[in-house]
Motif scaffolding. Structure first.
Motif, PDB file in Angstrom:
ATOM      1  N   UNK A   1       0.605  -1.234  -0.152  1.00 29.50           N
ATOM      2  CA  UNK A   1      -0.139  -0.012  -0.142  1.00 29.50           C
ATOM      3  C   UNK A   1       0.661   1.421   0.017  1.00 29.50           C
ATOM      4  N   UNK A   2       0.817   2.237  -0.963  1.00 29.16           N
ATOM      5  CA  UNK A   2       1.745   3.068  -1.211  1.00 29.16           C
ATOM      6  C   UNK A   2       1.022   4.473  -0.206  1.00 29.16           C
ATOM      7  N   UNK A   3       2.108   5.159   0.470  1.00 31.03           N
ATOM      8  CA  UNK A   3       1.577   6.275   1.105  1.00 31.03           C
ATOM      9  C   UNK A   3       1.072   7.508   0.180  1.00 31.03           C
ATOM     10  N   UNK A   4       0.331   8.273   0.757  1.00 30.56           N
ATOM     11  CA  UNK A   4      -0.137   9.603  -0.001  1.00 30.56           C
ATOM     12  C   UNK A   4       1.184  10.297  -0.569  1.00 30.56           C
ATOM     13  N   UNK A   5       1.541  10.653  -1.694  1.00 27.39           N
ATOM     14  CA  UNK A   5       2.419  11.306  -2.224  1.00 27.39           C
ATOM     15  C   UNK A   5       2.439  12.821  -1.951  1.00 27.39           C
ATOM     16  N   UNK A   6       1.331  13.521  -1.720  1.00 26.20           N
ATOM     17  CA  UNK A   6       1.046  14.835  -1.316  1.00 26.20           C
ATOM     18  C   UNK A   6      -0.215  15.172  -0.570  1.00 26.20           C
ATOM     19  N   UNK A   7      -0.400  16.154   0.125  1.00 26.75           N
ATOM     20  CA  UNK A   7      -1.612  16.662   0.666  1.00 26.75           C
ATOM     21  C   UNK A   7      -2.855  16.579  -0.045  1.00 26.75           C
ATOM     22  N   UNK A   8      -2.715  16.776  -1.235  1.00 26.00           N
ATOM     23  CA  UNK A   8      -3.938  17.007  -2.037  1.00 26.00           C
ATOM     24  C   UNK A   8      -4.396  15.578  -2.565  1.00 26.00           C
ATOM     25  N   UNK A   9      -4.035  14.276  -2.201  1.00 29.97           N
ATOM     26  CA  UNK A   9      -4.293  12.991  -2.483  1.00 29.97           C
ATOM     27  C   UNK A   9      -5.069  12.534  -1.572  1.00 29.97           C
ATOM     28  N   UNK A  10      -6.073  11.401  -1.865  1.00 26.93           N
ATOM     29  CA  UNK A  10      -6.861  10.590  -0.978  1.00 26.93           C
ATOM     30  C   UNK A  10      -6.635   9.175  -1.339  1.00 26.93           C
ATOM     31  N   UNK A  11      -7.001   8.306  -0.233  1.00 21.91           N
ATOM     32  CA  UNK A  11      -7.136   6.869  -0.337  1.00 21.91           C
ATOM     33  C   UNK A  11      -8.551   6.364  -0.448  1.00 21.91           C
ATOM     34  N   UNK A  12      -8.881   5.508  -1.177  1.00 14.66           N
ATOM     35  CA  UNK A  12     -10.259   5.089  -1.301  1.00 14.66           C
ATOM     36  C   UNK A  12     -10.043   3.524  -1.274  1.00 14.66           C
ATOM     37  N   UNK A  13     -11.276   2.868  -0.826  1.00 12.14           N
ATOM     38  CA  UNK A  13     -11.390   1.736  -0.597  1.00 12.14           C
ATOM     39  C   UNK A  13     -12.736   1.349  -1.815  1.00 12.14           C
TER      40      UNK A  13
ATOM     41  N   UNK B   1      -8.899   7.760   3.608  1.00 13.50           N
ATOM     42  CA  UNK B   1      -7.670   8.628   4.146  1.00 13.50           C
ATOM     43  C   UNK B   1      -7.786   9.888   3.228  1.00 13.50           C
ATOM     44  N   UNK B   2      -7.744  11.241   4.070  1.00 12.97           N
ATOM     45  CA  UNK B   2      -7.642  12.456   3.185  1.00 12.97           C
ATOM     46  C   UNK B   2      -6.119  13.227   3.358  1.00 12.97           C
ATOM     47  N   UNK B   3      -5.560  13.643   2.434  1.00 11.62           N
ATOM     48  CA  UNK B   3      -4.391  14.332   2.738  1.00 11.62           C
ATOM     49  C   UNK B   3      -4.780  15.721   3.575  1.00 11.62           C
ATOM     50  N   UNK B   4      -3.755  16.404   4.207  1.00 10.69           N
ATOM     51  CA  UNK B   4      -3.861  17.541   4.782  1.00 10.69           C
ATOM     52  C   UNK B   4      -4.604  18.800   4.000  1.00 10.69           C
ATOM     53  N   UNK B   5      -4.208  18.832   2.722  1.00 11.88           N
ATOM     54  CA  UNK B   5      -4.864  19.865   2.008  1.00 11.88           C
ATOM     55  C   UNK B   5      -6.092  19.541   1.354  1.00 11.88           C
ATOM     56  N   UNK B   6      -6.759  18.397   1.425  1.00 15.76           N
ATOM     57  CA  UNK B   6      -8.086  18.236   0.775  1.00 15.76           C
ATOM     58  C   UNK B   6      -9.265  18.774   1.562  1.00 15.76           C
TER      59      UNK B   6
END
Length: 402
Positions: free
Chosen positions: A41-53, A98-103
Motif C-alpha cells: 500500500x503506497x503512502x499518499x504522495x502529497x497533501x491533495x491526494x486521498x485513499x479510497x477503498x 484517508x485524506x491528505x492535509x490539503x483536501x
C-alpha cells in the motif's frame, strides 16, 4: 493493495497479441500482459491526494483492449510516453478512507468515483494545470505525456481493493444513488456526452449501432435530448433489441442492412457492384457508432445521407481501414467522442458526472437491468472470459472489490 494492471513489457505484449489472434486460451495464462498482484500500500504522495477503498467496478471495452493488447503501433497513442503499469478499472464506486492535509472537497466516508482516468494533470497531481484541465475538459490534457512530479506512483484504480488518487480526479457519488447505480455513472456519462457532442435535431432519422451498455445509454440520451426524432438500432441480439425499445428506440434495423436502411430513410435503390459492394443514396441524418473497428466505420459512412453526421464512440485503440469515399463525396461530418468532460445543458455548465447523476437520481435516465453479472476481484479472468464470449445475456459485468 490487490490490483489488476497492464504491464508495459514489449515481449509479453507481443505474446498477448498473438494469443488473442491464434490461441485465445493462452490469454488466461501467465503470458498475458494484464497482471493481478498484491503490492505494498503506497503512502499518499502529497497533501491533495486521498485513499479510497473500492466497493465495485465495471468492466468495459477499454479493459478488454488491454487484456487482448489491441493497441497498435500505428495508433496515435503509441509514441506518447506512458507509465510502466496502467491500472485497470474506471467505472467504480468506492469509499474515502484517508485524506491528505490539503483536501477540502472530500472527507473520510464519502463515496466517490474516478472522473479523470486518462493520464493528465488531474491523475498525475500536476499543479500547474493545462488550460483544458482547468476548464474541466480533462480528456484533452496537454500534459498527457508529461511525467508526474511524484515519479512512478503505484496508484491502483477501479480494479483494486483500494487505490490512491489526486482529489481533483475524483467525483462525489450522490447520496440518493445505490452502489449498483453508482457503478453505472461513468458509462452513463459516456452515453450522455456522446449525444451532447452532436445532439440530434427535431425530425431526424437516427441510427445507433451496437446496443451494449453504451449504445443502450445513447438510445436513452437521444430521446431525453430530442424526443421528436426517430431512432433505429442495429443490434443482432434479440434481448438487447427489446431492451433498446423499452428505453426509447422506435425501430430495429433488420434484414439486409443496406436495403433496410434505404427503406427506413426513403433512400434510393441499393446498387450492387463487384464482390457484393453496396451503396445507395439517402440514409440516416445521424449515426452513433458504439461498435468501432473496420466494419463499423466502413458501414456507417455508407448509411448516412449527404452532410449526415457520424458520431464515433466505439474504438479499439488502433488504426482502422475503411472506404473514405462517402466522407468526401457526401460531405459527411465526423465527430469523435472521448468519454466525458464538461457539458452545456439548459443554460448550465457542469461536469458530465453531475448531469448523469441528476438524471439517474430524478428517474430521467434508467440504469436498472444494465448490470447483469457480478464477479469477485479474484475472478477477474472469468469476467474477461465472459466478456470475450459476448454472450447474449451480458450487458454490464461488475467486479466486487471488497
Amino acid at each position: 493493495m490487490k490490483t489488476v494492471y497492464f504491464d508495459k513489457d514489449i515481449p509479453r505484449i507481443l505474446l498477448t497479441k498473438a494469443a488473442a489472434r491464434v490461441c485465445k486460451p493462452l490469454l488466461y495464462t501467465g503470458i498475458n500482459a494484464v497482471k493481478y498482484k498484491t503490492l505494498p500500500d503506497p503512502p499518499l504522495p502529497a497533501g491533495d491526494w486521498v485513499r479510497v477503498r473500492n466497493v465495485a467496478c465495471g468492466l468495459c471495452g477499454t479493459d478488454v483492449s488491454f487484456f487482448k493488447a489491441t493497441t497498435g503501433t500505428n495508433s496515435a497513442l503509441e509514441p506518447i510516453p506512458g507509465s510502466k503499469r496502467t491500472f485497470l478499472g474506471h467505472e467504480n464506486v468506492g469509499v474515502v478512507t484517508e485524506v491528505g492535509k490539503d483536501v477540502t472537497a472530500f472527507k473520510v466516508g464519502d463515496r466517490v468515483t474516478i472522473r479523470a482516468y486518462m493520464a493528465g494533470c488531474d491523475t498525475k497531481g500536476i499543479h500547474e494545470r493545462c488550460r483544458y484541465c482547468e476548464e474541466g475538459d480533462y480528456n484533452f490534457c496537454l500534459n498527457y505525456g508529461a511525467p508526474s512530479p511524484y515519479g512512478e506512483v503505484t496508484t491502483g484504480a477501479g480494479w483494486s481493493d483500494s487505490f490512491i488518487y489526486p482529489a481533483r480526479g475524483l467525483a462525489h457519488i450522490y447520496d440518493e444513488l445505490t452502489d449498483e447505480q453508482a457503478v453505472m455513472v461513468e458509462p452513463t456519462c459516456v452515453s450522455i456526452h456522446s449525444v451532447l457532442c452532436a445532439p440530434p435535431q427535431k425530425g431526424e432519422k437516427v441510427l445507433v449501432m451496437g446496443c451494449g451498455a453504451i449504445g443502450l445509454g445513447v438510445v436513452q440520451a437521444i430521446k431525453i435530448v430530442q424526443p421528436d426524432c426517430e431512432v433505429w438500432v442495429l443490434e443482432r441480439v434479440k434481448s438487447r433489441q427489446e431492451f433498446a425499445k423499452r428505453l426509447g428506440a422506435d425501430h430495429v434495423l433488420s434484414g439486409e442492412i443496406y436495403e433496410a436502411a434505404s427503406k427506413a430513410t426513403g433512400g434510393s435503390e441499393v446498387y450492387v457492384g463487384m464482390g457484393g459492394n453496396r451503396y445507395f443514396f439517402g440514409g440516416f441524418h445521424r449515426i452513433y457508432d458504439c461498435v468501432g473497428g473496420d466494419w463499423s466505420n466502413h458501414t456507417a459512412v455508407r448509411l448516412l445521407r449527404a452532410r449526415g453526421t457520424l458520431v464515433k464512440i466505439g474504438h479499439h485503440m488502433r488504426a482502422v481501414t475503411f472506404d473514405e469515399t462517402p466522407v468526401w463525396w457526401q460531405e459527411l461530418n465526423l465527430v469523435g467522442v472521448d468519454a466525458h468532460g464538461m457539458e452545456n445543458w439548459q443554460g448550465r455548465k457542469l461536469y458530465t458526472f453531475d448531469l448523469a447523476q441528476e438524471w439517474i437520481r430524478d428517474g430521467i435516465y434508467k440504469v436498472e437491468g444494465f448490470v447483469t453479472h457480478h464477479f469477485k476481484l479474484d475472478d477477474y479472468k472469468a469476467a474477461f472470459r465472459l466478456a470475450l464470449e459476448n454472450s447474449p445475456e451480458v450487458i454490464k459485468i461488475v467486479l466486487d472489490c471488497q
